[in-house]
Each structure stands twice: as C-alpha cells, then as structure tokens.
Design a protein around this motif. Structure first.
Motif, PDB file in Angstrom:
ATOM      1  N   PRO A  89      51.282  24.762  37.444  1.00 49.21           N
ATOM      2  CA  PRO A  89      52.049  23.865  38.314  1.00 49.21           C
ATOM      3  C   PRO A  89      52.750  24.587  39.464  1.00 49.21           C
ATOM      4  N   ASP A  90      52.925  25.908  39.339  1.00 47.66           N
ATOM      5  CA  ASP A  90      53.588  26.665  40.408  1.00 47.66           C
ATOM      6  C   ASP A  90      52.657  26.955  41.579  1.00 47.66           C
ATOM      7  N   VAL A  91      51.364  26.753  41.416  1.00 50.13           N
ATOM      8  CA  VAL A  91      50.385  27.115  42.451  1.00 50.13           C
ATOM      9  C   VAL A  91      50.087  25.897  43.329  1.00 50.13           C
ATOM     10  N   ASN A  92      50.289  26.070  44.638  1.00 52.16           N
ATOM     11  CA  ASN A  92      50.008  24.974  45.575  1.00 52.16           C
ATOM     12  C   ASN A  92      48.943  25.312  46.596  1.00 52.16           C
ATOM     13  N   ALA A  93      48.459  26.550  46.590  1.00 53.95           N
ATOM     14  CA  ALA A  93      47.359  26.948  47.489  1.00 53.95           C
ATOM     15  C   ALA A  93      46.525  28.015  46.786  1.00 53.95           C
ATOM     16  N   ILE A  94      45.207  27.896  46.929  1.00 55.40           N
ATOM     17  CA  ILE A  94      44.274  28.821  46.264  1.00 55.40           C
ATOM     18  C   ILE A  94      43.283  29.335  47.293  1.00 55.40           C
ATOM     19  N   VAL A 120      53.807  43.892  42.863  1.00 59.42           N
ATOM     20  CA  VAL A 120      54.304  43.260  41.635  1.00 59.42           C
ATOM     21  C   VAL A 120      55.158  42.036  41.978  1.00 59.42           C
ATOM     22  N   ARG A 121      55.935  42.151  43.062  1.00 56.50           N
ATOM     23  CA  ARG A 121      56.813  41.038  43.455  1.00 56.50           C
ATOM     24  C   ARG A 121      56.022  39.768  43.766  1.00 56.50           C
ATOM     25  N   PHE A 122      54.850  39.936  44.379  1.00 51.24           N
ATOM     26  CA  PHE A 122      54.099  38.749  44.815  1.00 51.24           C
ATOM     27  C   PHE A 122      52.830  38.474  44.019  1.00 51.24           C
ATOM     28  N   HIS A 152      50.023  35.593  36.863  1.00 56.48           N
ATOM     29  CA  HIS A 152      49.766  36.441  38.030  1.00 56.48           C
ATOM     30  C   HIS A 152      49.239  35.591  39.193  1.00 56.48           C
ATOM     31  N   ASN A 153      49.324  36.174  40.395  1.00 60.58           N
ATOM     32  CA  ASN A 153      48.892  35.431  41.584  1.00 60.58           C
ATOM     33  C   ASN A 153      47.657  36.029  42.239  1.00 60.58           C
ATOM     34  N   ALA A 154      47.040  37.027  41.609  1.00 61.80           N
ATOM     35  CA  ALA A 154      45.794  37.589  42.169  1.00 61.80           C
ATOM     36  C   ALA A 154      44.941  38.135  41.029  1.00 61.80           C
ATOM     37  N   TYR A 155      43.647  37.943  41.169  1.00 58.70           N
ATOM     38  CA  TYR A 155      42.670  38.398  40.161  1.00 58.70           C
ATOM     39  C   TYR A 155      41.437  38.918  40.876  1.00 58.70           C
ATOM     40  N   LEU A 156      40.758  39.849  40.196  1.00 61.16           N
ATOM     41  CA  LEU A 156      39.440  40.283  40.658  1.00 61.16           C
ATOM     42  C   LEU A 156      38.415  39.517  39.831  1.00 61.16           C
ATOM     43  N   MET A 157      37.365  39.047  40.477  1.00 60.66           N
ATOM     44  CA  MET A 157      36.308  38.321  39.763  1.00 60.66           C
ATOM     45  C   MET A 157      35.092  39.245  39.691  1.00 60.66           C
ATOM     46  N   ALA A 158      34.688  39.581  38.470  1.00 58.12           N
ATOM     47  CA  ALA A 158      33.614  40.572  38.286  1.00 58.12           C
ATOM     48  C   ALA A 158      32.353  40.155  39.040  1.00 58.12           C
ATOM     49  N   ASN A 159      31.775  41.108  39.780  1.00 56.03           N
ATOM     50  CA  ASN A 159      30.543  40.884  40.551  1.00 56.03           C
ATOM     51  C   ASN A 159      30.631  39.663  41.460  1.00 56.03           C
ATOM     52  N   HIS A 160      31.842  39.454  42.017  1.00 52.40           N
ATOM     53  CA  HIS A 160      31.995  38.238  42.822  1.00 52.40           C
ATOM     54  C   HIS A 160      33.006  38.418  43.955  1.00 52.40           C
ATOM     55  N   GLY A 161      34.284  38.546  43.638  1.00 54.14           N
ATOM     56  CA  GLY A 161      35.264  38.612  44.725  1.00 54.14           C
ATOM     57  C   GLY A 161      36.681  38.593  44.201  1.00 54.14           C
ATOM     58  N   ALA A 162      37.538  37.843  44.920  1.00 54.83           N
ATOM     59  CA  ALA A 162      38.956  37.802  44.561  1.00 54.83           C
ATOM     60  C   ALA A 162      39.434  36.359  44.496  1.00 54.83           C
ATOM     61  N   MET A 169      50.711  27.744  51.329  1.00 50.18           N
ATOM     62  CA  MET A 169      49.587  28.417  51.982  1.00 50.18           C
ATOM     63  C   MET A 169      50.016  29.718  52.667  1.00 50.18           C
ATOM     64  N   ILE A 170      51.214  29.724  53.240  1.00 45.85           N
ATOM     65  CA  ILE A 170      51.686  30.939  53.922  1.00 45.85           C
ATOM     66  C   ILE A 170      51.770  32.096  52.923  1.00 45.85           C
ATOM     67  N   ARG A 171      52.315  31.810  51.741  1.00 44.53           N
ATOM     68  CA  ARG A 171      52.439  32.854  50.707  1.00 44.53           C
ATOM     69  C   ARG A 171      51.047  33.288  50.205  1.00 44.53           C
ATOM     70  N   ALA A 172      50.142  32.324  50.076  1.00 39.83           N
ATOM     71  CA  ALA A 172      48.800  32.674  49.598  1.00 39.83           C
ATOM     72  C   ALA A 172      48.098  33.598  50.591  1.00 39.83           C
ATOM     73  N   VAL A 173      48.232  33.309  51.881  1.00 44.21           N
ATOM     74  CA  VAL A 173      47.611  34.168  52.902  1.00 44.21           C
ATOM     75  C   VAL A 173      48.265  35.559  52.865  1.00 44.21           C
ATOM     76  N   GLY A 174      49.587  35.574  52.722  1.00 47.39           N
ATOM     77  CA  GLY A 174      50.280  36.863  52.592  1.00 47.39           C
ATOM     78  C   GLY A 174      49.798  37.623  51.370  1.00 47.39           C
ATOM     79  N   ASN A 175      49.553  36.906  50.284  1.00 45.86           N
ATOM     80  CA  ASN A 175      49.105  37.561  49.050  1.00 45.86           C
ATOM     81  C   ASN A 175      47.701  38.149  49.190  1.00 45.86           C
ATOM     82  N   VAL A 176      46.846  37.498  49.987  1.00 46.22           N
ATOM     83  CA  VAL A 176      45.514  38.064  50.250  1.00 46.22           C
ATOM     84  C   VAL A 176      45.663  39.430  50.948  1.00 46.22           C
ATOM     85  N   ALA A 177      46.602  39.492  51.896  1.00 46.42           N
ATOM     86  CA  ALA A 177      46.825  40.753  52.619  1.00 46.42           C
ATOM     87  C   ALA A 177      47.395  41.824  51.689  1.00 46.42           C
ATOM     88  N   VAL A 178      48.333  41.435  50.826  1.00 42.65           N
ATOM     89  CA  VAL A 178      48.907  42.398  49.875  1.00 42.65           C
ATOM     90  C   VAL A 178      47.801  42.930  48.958  1.00 42.65           C
TER      91      VAL A 178
END
Ligand SMILES: [Zn+2]
Length: 221
Positions: A89-94, A120-122, A152-162, A169-178
């Motif tokens: 429920p805390d996730v609003n952008a993927i 770790v913060r994000f 957690h807010n970020a994962y690696l997907m085996a043989n695929h991506g992230a 959305m602003i935080r999600a884009v920031g998290n991609v950069a982190v």
C-alpha cells in the motif's frame, strides 16, 4: 467516463524523462502509477516506443486488470504492477527498467549490500535478486509478490532488469538514479577485484527505520 488524463500524462512525461536520462530505451521495461480513487493503475502500452507514445496510448486498468481507458494492449507486465500495488500500500509508482548496471549485477548473481547512506534511506537494507521467471508470466508475478514483502524499494530481476518503487513518481525516478549509481559503483569495485566495504550495521538500521516510517505514512488510506 473518467479519462484519467493527469495520470496518463504523468506516464508519458516520466517515460520521456527516463529515456533522456538513459534508464529506459525503445520499448524495454514498463512504468505505472497508482490511481487511488479507482483502485486502478495507469501503465505503459505493450510494444510502443516511449518517444512515440501519446497520452491516449497509456492504458488504465483496475487492479483486477479490467480495462478502464486506452485502446492499446497494456504492457505484458501489467499483472506484476497490479499485484505489487495490492501487496504494497505504500507504493504509488513502479518503474521496471532494463538499465545495464543493475542488470549486470543480476546476471552475476550479486545482490547489492548496504554500501551508501542514501541507498539504504531510499531503497532499503540491500538490493536483492528476484529469481528468474519468464517475462509476463504468472510465475514471475508470484516470485515478485513473494519478494516485495520485505519493504525494499528496489530489486534486481535475474536475467532481466530492475524493479523500483516510490511513494510517488518523483521518488521512484530518484530511486532509479540511486540504484544506477550504487550498481555502477559496486560493479567497479568487483571489477577491481576488491571487496566493497559496507556502512556500519547501526547506521543501516537507523536509515532503514526512517524509510519504514515513510512507508507507514504513505501506506495509510
Ligand atoms: Zn522487462
């Protein structure tokens, strides 16, 4: 009938931003935003180049995948996005990307340990790997749901991506950069043949507690 225009505009704007920053290209990956008023999501369509995507191409589905707006076929990973919104429920952008540095770590089976404060913060205590399942499959949805319960807010997907989340959305884009920065730094460390040092456990737990407090705040209806 609602056309959800502001959410669909946000998808187009964000896709172009991610292409310009080098995190998305052509048709790879998919992105979505939650529409809380309708228990729904706006998601990129299947197989359409992001730079040719119009607001009317963006699909809106309810969380059971019933189409609410848009003529195109939604992303094949729409079921994964909907399942994440139901689970977290805390996730609003993927943002699901095929960005190279996290993908490389997924290929060599190296989760990212707690290397940096902002990580770790994000993103969470570490960036774990979700085991391989075929794109668009129910098995992939099951694997993702099982793993994202660790807050957690970020994962690696085996043989695929992230796979990256944000409370907006602003935080999600920031998290991609982190994630990208952490993945590159970790890869360079491994390429140098060195062991990466980690932040102290106490600092890691303090930072993760701050992230969890944010999640509790955004997870409230
Ligand atoms: Zn993908």
């Amino acid at each position: 009938m609602a056309d959800f225009i502001e959410y669909r505009q946000l998808i187009v704007k964000t896709a172009v931003e991610l292409v310009n920053k080098g995190y998305l290209s052509a048709t790879g990956g998919n992105i979505s935003v939650r529409i809380p008023s309708h228990q729904a999501l706006a998601v990129t369509p299947s197989n359409l180049d992001y730079l040719h995507m119009e607001v009317s191409d963006v699909c809106v589905l309810d969380l059971d995948l019933k189409p609410l707006a848009g003529e195109r076929k939604p992303s094949i990973e729409s079921a994964m996005h909907a399942a994440i919104y139901k689970t977290r429920p805390d996730v609003n952008a993927i943002l699901h990307t095929h960005q190279a540095y996290p993908s490389a770590l997924a290929l060599i089976g190296k989760p990212i340990p707690a290397l940096f404060d902002e990580q770790v913060r994000f993103l969470g205590r570490e960036v774990n790997i979700i085991p391989y399942q075929p794109s668009g499959s129910g098995l992939l949805v099951e694997a993702v749901v099982k793993h994202v319960n660790d807050h957690h807010n970020a994962y690696l997907m085996a043989n695929h991506g992230a796979l990256v989340f944000g409370e907006d959305m602003i935080r999600a884009v920031g998290n991609v950069a982190v994630l990208d920065k952490c993945a590159l730094a970790y890869l360079l460390t491994l390429c140098a043949g060195e062991k990466a040092s980690r932040i102290p456990d106490a600092a890691r737990e303090t930072l993760f507690t701050q992230l969890r407090k944010d999640q509790e705040k955004y997870g409230l209806d």
